[in-house]
Design an enzyme around this catalytic site. Structure first.
Site, mmCIF file in Angstrom:
data_model
loop_
_atom_site.group_PDB
_atom_site.id
_atom_site.type_symbol
_atom_site.label_atom_id
_atom_site.label_comp_id
_atom_site.label_asym_id
_atom_site.label_seq_id
_atom_site.Cartn_x
_atom_site.Cartn_y
_atom_site.Cartn_z
ATOM 1 N N TYR A 184 -2.525 -0.376 10.206
ATOM 2 C CA TYR A 184 -2.562 -0.759 8.784
ATOM 3 C C TYR A 184 -1.275 -0.287 8.090
ATOM 4 O O TYR A 184 -0.675 -1.031 7.309
ATOM 5 C CB TYR A 184 -3.795 -0.141 8.127
ATOM 6 C CG TYR A 184 -3.994 -0.514 6.679
ATOM 7 C CD1 TYR A 184 -4.380 -1.806 6.317
ATOM 8 C CD2 TYR A 184 -3.814 0.419 5.656
ATOM 9 C CE1 TYR A 184 -4.577 -2.146 4.982
ATOM 10 C CE2 TYR A 184 -4.008 0.093 4.328
ATOM 11 C CZ TYR A 184 -4.383 -1.192 3.996
ATOM 12 O OH TYR A 184 -4.571 -1.530 2.667
ATOM 13 N N SER B 190 0.856 -1.195 0.000
ATOM 14 C CA SER B 190 0.000 0.000 0.000
ATOM 15 C C SER B 190 0.889 1.241 0.000
ATOM 16 O O SER B 190 2.081 1.171 0.322
ATOM 17 C CB SER B 190 -0.865 -0.047 1.253
ATOM 18 O OG SER B 190 -1.303 1.238 1.628
HETATM 19 P P1 NAD Z 1 -11.854 -5.864 0.060
HETATM 20 O O1 NAD Z 1 -12.269 -5.512 1.444
HETATM 21 O O2 NAD Z 1 -12.791 -5.550 -1.077
HETATM 22 O O3 NAD Z 1 -11.518 -7.412 -0.017
HETATM 23 C C1 NAD Z 1 -10.865 -8.096 0.995
HETATM 24 C C2 NAD Z 1 -11.418 -9.511 1.016
HETATM 25 O O4 NAD Z 1 -10.678 -10.238 1.989
HETATM 26 C C3 NAD Z 1 -12.891 -9.569 1.418
HETATM 27 O O5 NAD Z 1 -13.635 -10.299 0.450
HETATM 28 C C4 NAD Z 1 -12.869 -10.301 2.761
HETATM 29 O O6 NAD Z 1 -13.986 -11.163 2.966
HETATM 30 C C5 NAD Z 1 -11.584 -11.094 2.666
HETATM 31 N N1 NAD Z 1 -11.043 -11.442 3.979
HETATM 32 C C6 NAD Z 1 -11.043 -10.693 5.114
HETATM 33 N N2 NAD Z 1 -10.507 -11.380 6.126
HETATM 34 C C7 NAD Z 1 -10.124 -12.589 5.627
HETATM 35 C C8 NAD Z 1 -9.508 -13.729 6.187
HETATM 36 N N3 NAD Z 1 -9.169 -13.778 7.476
HETATM 37 N N4 NAD Z 1 -9.278 -14.785 5.391
HETATM 38 C C9 NAD Z 1 -9.627 -14.758 4.076
HETATM 39 N N5 NAD Z 1 -10.227 -13.711 3.499
HETATM 40 C C10 NAD Z 1 -10.471 -12.631 4.265
HETATM 41 O O7 NAD Z 1 -10.429 -5.207 -0.158
HETATM 42 P P2 NAD Z 1 -9.730 -4.682 -1.464
HETATM 43 O O8 NAD Z 1 -9.984 -3.220 -1.572
HETATM 44 O O9 NAD Z 1 -10.049 -5.544 -2.632
HETATM 45 O O10 NAD Z 1 -8.211 -4.886 -1.063
HETATM 46 C C11 NAD Z 1 -7.456 -6.047 -1.393
HETATM 47 C C12 NAD Z 1 -6.037 -5.855 -0.907
HETATM 48 O O11 NAD Z 1 -5.503 -4.657 -1.451
HETATM 49 C C13 NAD Z 1 -5.926 -5.705 0.610
HETATM 50 O O12 NAD Z 1 -4.734 -6.309 1.042
HETATM 51 C C14 NAD Z 1 -5.857 -4.219 0.810
HETATM 52 O O13 NAD Z 1 -5.221 -3.902 2.012
HETATM 53 C C15 NAD Z 1 -5.041 -3.824 -0.403
HETATM 54 N N6 NAD Z 1 -5.175 -2.442 -0.830
HETATM 55 C C16 NAD Z 1 -6.352 -1.952 -1.289
HETATM 56 C C17 NAD Z 1 -6.417 -0.640 -1.740
HETATM 57 C C18 NAD Z 1 -7.708 -0.066 -2.286
HETATM 58 O O14 NAD Z 1 -7.701 1.076 -2.750
HETATM 59 N N7 NAD Z 1 -8.802 -0.793 -2.280
HETATM 60 C C19 NAD Z 1 -5.285 0.169 -1.708
HETATM 61 C C20 NAD Z 1 -4.092 -0.378 -1.218
HETATM 62 C C21 NAD Z 1 -4.044 -1.688 -0.804
#
Ligand code: NAD
Length: 282
Positions: free
Chosen positions: A178, A165
């Site tokens: 985070y 991130s």
């Molecule tokens: P999201 O919340 O849409 O998806 C995360 C998924 O992980 C969910 O479906 C949830 O059910 C699942 N999850 C949660 N706990 C879990 C567990 N213990 N075991 C298995 N699955 C589990 O998130 P996203 O926005 O798609 O983000 C995906 C990744 O990208 C994450 O690591 C997030 O930190 C990172 N990220 C996202 C952004 C953004 O802009 N969305 C930016 C930087 C980093």
């Protein structure tokens, strides 16, 4: 979905954690379009099933699995099922992750009186919330790697991809756990790349910048469509002057997994951020 670059993943088995989510659901679909057989892992069985269904309806190969990235025994069991149903893992995308309100301060800066105020200041952060966020992001990357990288030993062309991130470079306000956990992911990506180098397993990461998705729409835009103050700050710090579209992550995903184009690349985390991480603000 149109893939931005050609990466042939035919015959590969890709395991994607958090694949019911916004970004990794899209990654899972892209990997299937590139020819991979995709194991769609998520704690939430329903969303995983939806992603797998969408892939199979488009003619791809996918199977949904209820999996908790924090439970080793559960992951071992899921690995056994994947090995039987799709084959042994070639590509692991460690996508599960996120923040939690219990590890978030209400305000950006500590100001006099906040200790007594009815808000969550640094002093009120719940250690259990902080631990939850560290575990979900870091242990939730370490455990699936311990389980699925076993499939990669002695096999050519295997890859691990972690999701970091912007917080890994400079922490954003309010979310210290985070931020720290994602910094740990970037560091761990380098460590793993070195550790697995003699096995030929490449380990890299993507650091997404700011993407406008349905999930964060309310944080970023008012009901009348005008940008919120948070959006103003993000735009001022993003040289390209706009949010990213989620699909703009796919080029980096497919490039890093491409064993011809990225054959000599291991241990890097690529920011996909419109210049956010490069800009000092001045
Ligand atoms: P999201 O919340 O849409 O998806 C995360 C998924 O992980 C969910 O479906 C949830 O059910 C699942 N999850 C949660 N706990 C879990 C567990 N213990 N075991 C298995 N699955 C589990 O998130 P996203 O926005 O798609 O983000 C995906 C990744 O990208 C994450 O690591 C997030 O930190 C990172 N990220 C996202 C952004 C953004 O802009 N969305 C930016 C930087 C980093």
């Amino acid at each position: 979905m149109k893939l931005p670059i050609n990466t042939d993943l035919s015959g590969k088995v890709a395991v994607v954690t958090g694949a019911g989510g916004v970004l990794c659901g899209m990654f899972a679909k892209a990997l299937a379009l590139a020819g991979a057989k995709v194991a769609v892992l998520d704690l939430n069985e329903e969303v995983a099933a939806e992603v797998a269904k969408a892939i199979t309806e488009e003619g791809g190969i996918a199977q949904a699995y209820k999996a908790n990235v924090l439970e080793k025994e559960n992951l071992e069991e899921v690995r056994r099922m994947i090995n039987q149903e799709l084959g042994s893992c070639d590509l692991l995308i460690n996508g599960a992750g996120g923040n939690n309100p219990k590890a978030t301060t209400t305000k950006e800066y500590y100001e006099t009186g906040d200790l007594e105020a009815d808000t969550i200041s640094f002093f009120d952060l719940d250690p259990a919330g902080v631990e939850f966020v560290f575990n979900l992001n870091f242990i939730g990357t370490l455990l699936p790697t311990q389980i699925f990288a076993k499939d990669m030993l002695g096999k050519a062309g295997c890859n691990i991809l972690n999701i970091s991130s912007m917080n890994a470079y400079t922490p954003l306000t309010k979310i210290p756990a985070y931020s720290g956990a994602k910094a740990a992911i970037s560091n761990f990506t380098q460590w793993l790349a070195v550790h697995f180098s003699k096995e030929g397993i490449r380990v890299n990461g993507i650091a997404p910048g700011f993407f406008s998705t349905k999930q964060n729409a309310k944080l970023l835009f008012n009901e009348d469509g005008t940008p919120t103050p948070r959006t103003g700050k993000i735009m001022a710090a993003t040289p390209l002057g706009r949010f990213g579209e989620s699909e703009e992550l796919l080029g980096t995903l497919l490039f890093l997994l491409n064993n011809e184009a990225a054959s000599f690349i291991t241990g890097i985390v690529i920011p996909v951020d419109g210049g956010f991480s490069a800009y000092s603000g001045v």
